[in-house]
Design an enzyme around this catalytic site. Sequence first.
Site, PDB file in Angstrom:
ATOM      1  NE  ARG A 137      -4.135  -0.779   1.643  1.00 49.46           N
ATOM      2  CZ  ARG A 137      -5.283  -0.749   2.308  1.00 49.46           C
ATOM      3  NH1 ARG A 137      -5.352  -1.263   3.520  1.00 49.46           N
ATOM      4  NH2 ARG A 137      -6.359  -0.226   1.776  1.00 49.46           N
TER       5      ARG A 137
ATOM      6  CD  GLN B 118      -2.357   6.921  -3.284  1.00 48.04           C
ATOM      7  OE1 GLN B 118      -2.597   7.727  -4.180  1.00 48.04           O
ATOM      8  NE2 GLN B 118      -2.059   7.293  -2.056  1.00 48.04           N
TER       9      GLN B 118
ATOM     10  CG  ASP C 225      -5.366   0.030  -2.129  1.00 44.80           C
ATOM     11  OD1 ASP C 225      -5.803  -1.105  -1.854  1.00 44.80           O
ATOM     12  OD2 ASP C 225      -5.023   0.859  -1.260  1.00 44.80           O
TER      13      ASP C 225
ATOM     14  CB  SER D 189      -8.301   1.820  -1.127  1.00 49.00           C
ATOM     15  OG  SER D 189      -7.274   1.793  -0.161  1.00 49.00           O
TER      16      SER D 189
ATOM     17  CE1 TYR E 238      -6.885  -5.524   6.425  1.00 45.25           C
ATOM     18  CE2 TYR E 238      -4.896  -4.815   5.303  1.00 45.25           C
ATOM     19  CZ  TYR E 238      -6.121  -5.436   5.284  1.00 45.25           C
ATOM     20  OH  TYR E 238      -6.585  -5.970   4.106  1.00 45.25           O
TER      21      TYR E 238
END
Length: 383
Positions: free
Chosen positions: A117, A122, A125, A128, A223
Amino acid sequence: MVIGIVKEPEKEARVSLLAEEVKNIVDQGIEVWVEKGAGEKAYCLDDFYQKAGAILKSRRDLLHGADVILSIHQIELPEDLKSKVLIGIYQPLYHSSMIEKWAKNDHVVFSLDMLPRTTRAQTMDVLSSQSNVAGYGAFLIAAARYPHFVPMLMTAAGSVKPANLLVLGAGVAGLEAIATGHRLGAVVEAFDTRPVAKEEVESLGARFVMVEGAEDAAKAKGYAVEQSVEFQIKQKEKIAACIKKADIVITTAQIFGKKAPLLVTKEMIETMKPGSVIVDLAASTGGNTELTKDASEVLTKNRVTIIGNSNIPATFSSDSSKLYGHNISNFLKLITSEKGGLNLDFSDDLVIGTCMAKGGVIVNDRLNKIITEKQAAQTEKTI
């Protein structure tokens, strides 16, 4: 090179790529095969794929003929199928047996939930993009089950108080739940073990519930991390105080590769008002409440509804598929050449970071450790 898109299991309404993304890939000179009916639940019909330049195939023909196979979930592959590139969200740290099986058949396995990440990652991802949908959907589902209005209403017939929303975990899903709840008129409180989440929570109109002494989560890939016993006691007391006045609770906390942390006990739930609703997004990894059951709904004695749902993105199948497809398309650019051929550059940190198996062996250190621990436990049990 041929990329194949398979139809997901019955309970999954998403599809790996919609027709608009397929067209972009076909325009790059890559052949795309789609299993018949793969996109129907995401409202992308076979005709749409054909117009985008894809070729419809049966599942058997697709699996045997495609070089790269896209699926969101793990799929059963024929025993005689060898040397395919598999891409999806396979949750390998929880489902290591299937990855081992695929490795033995010389498949190259990329699990995008293991993507590092980083800023560069991005656009790929998937966690997300799908968590955004999950947070949005979690509040809507809770509001639909809550037997009162969410916003404050002042009418000639009387006034209605706004609902109190408590969000446990202020990651991507939690922040979207906060934003959605606030927009619809709820009074929002949010808890997270990371002090850095305070500014984001407050910028969305919620009050941040602070508990001092949390472990640093900077290296936890977005997380939560396991906390000390002392912190857990303080956390439990703070959540218990907040949950008494909450009408809607949305829990999102997960520890990467481990069982979800227990945040809401049975005793806490018993203090909640009748008609209150809990939506637990961590249900598939054990749940954040003591009474959560994955993919099901629980009604407690004091009439609190607990919804264990880790697959809310499937409820919004079209847009979830669109977002997921953008992630997949960007990842495919990493492993294909300008001429549309397969180009697996394992010196790339994103490519090797998502690769679970290649050359007939498991190549991810964390997954290897889990498999070794399981084998040792099995041996000890046998002895």
